[in-house]
Design a protein around this motif. Structure first.
Motif, PDB file in Angstrom:
ATOM      1  N   SER A  88       0.805  -1.225   0.000  1.00  0.00           N
ATOM      2  CA  SER A  88       0.000   0.000   0.000  1.00  0.00           C
ATOM      3  C   SER A  88       0.838   1.276   0.000  1.00  0.00           C
ATOM      4  O   SER A  88       0.480   2.257  -0.664  1.00  0.00           O
ATOM      5  CB  SER A  88      -0.947  -0.001   1.207  1.00  0.00           C
ATOM      6  OG  SER A  88      -0.214  -0.067   2.421  1.00  0.00           O
ATOM      7  N   ILE A  89       1.934   1.293   0.729  1.00  0.00           N
ATOM      8  CA  ILE A  89       2.761   2.503   0.799  1.00  0.00           C
ATOM      9  C   ILE A  89       3.476   2.742  -0.537  1.00  0.00           C
ATOM     10  O   ILE A  89       3.503   3.867  -1.047  1.00  0.00           O
ATOM     11  CB  ILE A  89       3.784   2.404   1.942  1.00  0.00           C
ATOM     12  CG1 ILE A  89       3.061   2.197   3.287  1.00  0.00           C
ATOM     13  CG2 ILE A  89       4.642   3.669   1.990  1.00  0.00           C
ATOM     14  CD1 ILE A  89       2.096   3.305   3.654  1.00  0.00           C
ATOM     15  N   HIS A  90       4.029   1.686  -1.113  1.00  0.00           N
ATOM     16  CA  HIS A  90       4.714   1.841  -2.397  1.00  0.00           C
ATOM     17  C   HIS A  90       3.744   2.230  -3.509  1.00  0.00           C
ATOM     18  O   HIS A  90       4.078   3.022  -4.389  1.00  0.00           O
ATOM     19  CB  HIS A  90       5.437   0.543  -2.767  1.00  0.00           C
ATOM     20  CG  HIS A  90       6.728   0.351  -2.046  1.00  0.00           C
ATOM     21  ND1 HIS A  90       7.847   1.135  -2.276  1.00  0.00           N
ATOM     22  CD2 HIS A  90       7.091  -0.529  -1.077  1.00  0.00           C
ATOM     23  CE1 HIS A  90       8.838   0.750  -1.497  1.00  0.00           C
ATOM     24  NE2 HIS A  90       8.411  -0.257  -0.750  1.00  0.00           N
ATOM     25  N   ARG A  91       2.528   1.669  -3.485  1.00  0.00           N
ATOM     26  CA  ARG A  91       1.541   1.973  -4.519  1.00  0.00           C
ATOM     27  C   ARG A  91       1.134   3.440  -4.492  1.00  0.00           C
ATOM     28  O   ARG A  91       0.778   4.014  -5.527  1.00  0.00           O
ATOM     29  CB  ARG A  91       0.284   1.109  -4.341  1.00  0.00           C
ATOM     30  CG  ARG A  91       0.411  -0.303  -4.813  1.00  0.00           C
ATOM     31  CD  ARG A  91      -0.965  -0.910  -5.089  1.00  0.00           C
ATOM     32  NE  ARG A  91      -1.942  -0.559  -4.098  1.00  0.00           N
ATOM     33  CZ  ARG A  91      -2.146  -1.220  -2.965  1.00  0.00           C
ATOM     34  NH1 ARG A  91      -1.403  -2.287  -2.683  1.00  0.00           N
ATOM     35  NH2 ARG A  91      -3.080  -0.842  -2.108  1.00  0.00           N
ATOM     36  N   ASN A  92       1.181   4.041  -3.321  1.00  0.00           N
ATOM     37  CA  ASN A  92       0.762   5.435  -3.177  1.00  0.00           C
ATOM     38  C   ASN A  92       1.951   6.368  -2.955  1.00  0.00           C
ATOM     39  O   ASN A  92       1.787   7.462  -2.411  1.00  0.00           O
ATOM     40  CB  ASN A  92      -0.218   5.557  -2.003  1.00  0.00           C
ATOM     41  CG  ASN A  92      -1.518   4.827  -2.261  1.00  0.00           C
ATOM     42  OD1 ASN A  92      -2.397   5.324  -2.965  1.00  0.00           O
ATOM     43  ND2 ASN A  92      -1.655   3.635  -1.693  1.00  0.00           N
ATOM     44  N   ALA A  93       3.123   5.944  -3.401  1.00  0.00           N
ATOM     45  CA  ALA A  93       4.342   6.739  -3.173  1.00  0.00           C
ATOM     46  C   ALA A  93       4.238   8.132  -3.775  1.00  0.00           C
ATOM     47  O   ALA A  93       4.655   9.122  -3.157  1.00  0.00           O
ATOM     48  CB  ALA A  93       5.549   6.005  -3.759  1.00  0.00           C
ATOM     49  N   SER A  94       3.681   8.259  -4.978  1.00  0.00           N
ATOM     50  CA  SER A  94       3.589   9.566  -5.630  1.00  0.00           C
ATOM     51  C   SER A  94       2.708  10.519  -4.830  1.00  0.00           C
ATOM     52  O   SER A  94       3.020  11.711  -4.710  1.00  0.00           O
ATOM     53  CB  SER A  94       3.047   9.409  -7.052  1.00  0.00           C
ATOM     54  OG  SER A  94       1.772   8.791  -7.036  1.00  0.00           O
ATOM     55  N   MET A  95       1.622  10.005  -4.273  1.00  0.00           N
ATOM     56  CA  MET A  95       0.734  10.840  -3.467  1.00  0.00           C
ATOM     57  C   MET A  95       1.391  11.209  -2.138  1.00  0.00           C
ATOM     58  O   MET A  95       1.284  12.350  -1.670  1.00  0.00           O
ATOM     59  CB  MET A  95      -0.582  10.097  -3.206  1.00  0.00           C
ATOM     60  CG  MET A  95      -1.623  10.914  -2.471  1.00  0.00           C
ATOM     61  SD  MET A  95      -2.249  12.284  -3.457  1.00  0.00           S
ATOM     62  CE  MET A  95      -3.186  11.373  -4.690  1.00  0.00           C
ATOM     63  N   ILE A  96       2.078  10.264  -1.538  1.00  0.00           N
ATOM     64  CA  ILE A  96       2.737  10.504  -0.251  1.00  0.00           C
ATOM     65  C   ILE A  96       3.804  11.594  -0.385  1.00  0.00           C
ATOM     66  O   ILE A  96       4.000  12.414   0.526  1.00  0.00           O
ATOM     67  CB  ILE A  96       3.361   9.198   0.286  1.00  0.00           C
ATOM     68  CG1 ILE A  96       2.248   8.224   0.694  1.00  0.00           C
ATOM     69  CG2 ILE A  96       4.281   9.469   1.470  1.00  0.00           C
ATOM     70  CD1 ILE A  96       2.739   6.847   1.076  1.00  0.00           C
ATOM     71  N   LYS A  97       4.483  11.637  -1.522  1.00  0.00           N
ATOM     72  CA  LYS A  97       5.540  12.629  -1.744  1.00  0.00           C
ATOM     73  C   LYS A  97       4.983  14.027  -1.988  1.00  0.00           C
ATOM     74  O   LYS A  97       5.686  15.016  -1.796  1.00  0.00           O
ATOM     75  CB  LYS A  97       6.397  12.207  -2.936  1.00  0.00           C
ATOM     76  CG  LYS A  97       7.226  10.960  -2.693  1.00  0.00           C
ATOM     77  CD  LYS A  97       8.004  10.567  -3.943  1.00  0.00           C
ATOM     78  CE  LYS A  97       8.828   9.308  -3.700  1.00  0.00           C
ATOM     79  NZ  LYS A  97       9.562   8.879  -4.919  1.00  0.00           N
ATOM     80  N   LYS A  98       3.724  14.116  -2.411  1.00  0.00           N
ATOM     81  CA  LYS A  98       3.163  15.420  -2.779  1.00  0.00           C
ATOM     82  C   LYS A  98       2.290  16.041  -1.697  1.00  0.00           C
ATOM     83  O   LYS A  98       2.332  17.241  -1.468  1.00  0.00           O
ATOM     84  CB  LYS A  98       2.340  15.275  -4.061  1.00  0.00           C
ATOM     85  CG  LYS A  98       3.174  14.903  -5.283  1.00  0.00           C
ATOM     86  CD  LYS A  98       2.275  14.691  -6.492  1.00  0.00           C
ATOM     87  CE  LYS A  98       3.085  14.259  -7.711  1.00  0.00           C
ATOM     88  NZ  LYS A  98       2.213  13.976  -8.885  1.00  0.00           N
ATOM     89  N   VAL A  99       1.455  15.220  -1.066  1.00  0.00           N
ATOM     90  CA  VAL A  99       0.459  15.739  -0.130  1.00  0.00           C
ATOM     91  C   VAL A  99       0.587  15.014   1.200  1.00  0.00           C
ATOM     92  O   VAL A  99       0.750  13.785   1.224  1.00  0.00           O
ATOM     93  CB  VAL A  99      -0.977  15.551  -0.683  1.00  0.00           C
ATOM     94  CG1 VAL A  99      -1.995  16.145   0.284  1.00  0.00           C
ATOM     95  CG2 VAL A  99      -1.105  16.166  -2.065  1.00  0.00           C
TER      96      VAL A  99
END
Length: 259
Positions: A88-99
């Protein structure tokens, strides 16, 4: 603790949106859509009943398909939920880095949307039980207890796997192997009587997932639950959630360095 509860309440709308998104993505470009959640366990049950019903001389037992389906449905949810949580964390890496949003929401939503799909798939169990003439009893009230324990166990294991999965990418493949071993120790497609009476009974008794499946089967077949299994599964699930949350909170600030 109050800080985390307030944070959860503030982001509960986002959690619901992530759950909806997970369900939509799971069935994107699928012609059968949610119908596959009903067909897949039904087809699996038919194959396992034919194969193991013949091998174990259970072909004449009308309840054997229901026995298999109970185990298969609960194990399938645990498998899909934990595998989804692990990545789950890797799949949402782009979102985690932005917001910035609490990172546990991604892991929790991946478990919850699988749980919703699992609840829908229980329709198959109801239909099969009705066709085979298994009537509900008062003991069916035990079923929500098993489902709640299953969700708690999945959340605890999911949090642990999500944390470790950020730092050890190979864990995804190791967990697939572990799930296969767990499946064989859950008595999904074979009766437990002989194993329970043998010296290998501990393989089942110390598997919390088997304990939960046994509680659920007891509810379906109109039998009282095993209180020892209930206490063990509850204790194991609660401890797993506590350990998972502590690990996740302590390591979440380091996630960004490994994504």
């Amino acid at each position: 603790m109050k800080k985390y509860i307030d944070s959860f309440m503030n982001y509960r709308f986002l959690l619901s949106e992530l759950v909806k998104k997970g369900i939509k993505l799971k069935y994107r470009r699928s012609y059968l859509g949610i119908l596959w959640s009903l067909l897949e366990p039904l087809l699996t049950m038919i194959v396992l009943t034919i194969v193991f019903g013949t091998l174990l001389q259970k072909s004449d037992d009308p309840t054997f398909p229901i026995y298999i389906l109970c185990g298969r449905l609960l194990y399938s949810f645990y498998s899909s939920a934990t595998k989804s949580a692990l990545t789950s964390i890797h799949r949402n890496a782009s979102m985690i880095k932005k917001v910035y949003v609490p990172k546990y929401l991604y892991t929790l939503s991946s478990i919850l949307y699988n749980f919703i799909i699992f609840l829908i798939s229980l329709i198959v169990l109801v239909l099969v039980a009705a066709v085979l003439g298994l009537r509900p009893t008062i003991y069916l009230l035990q079923a929500p207890v098993a489902l709640l324990l299953l969700l708690i166990l999945s959340i605890g294991c999911g949090m642990i796997l999500a944390t470790l999965g950020v730092f050890f990418r190979d864990l995804e493949y190791l967990w697939s192997v572990a799930l296969m071993l767990i499946m064989y120790t859950c008595a999904i497609f074979y009766p437990v009587e002989r194993l329970i009476k043998s010296g290998w009974a501990w393989i089942l008794k110390y598997n919390p997932l088997f304990c939960i499946i046994d509680i659920f089967r007891a509810a379906v077949f109109g039998q009282p639950m095993n209180m020892g299994y209930l206490l063990y599964a509850t204790g194991f699930g609660v401890v797993t959630v506590i350990v998972g949350l502590i690990m996740f909170v302590k390591k979440q600030d380091e996630f960004i360095l490994h994504l």
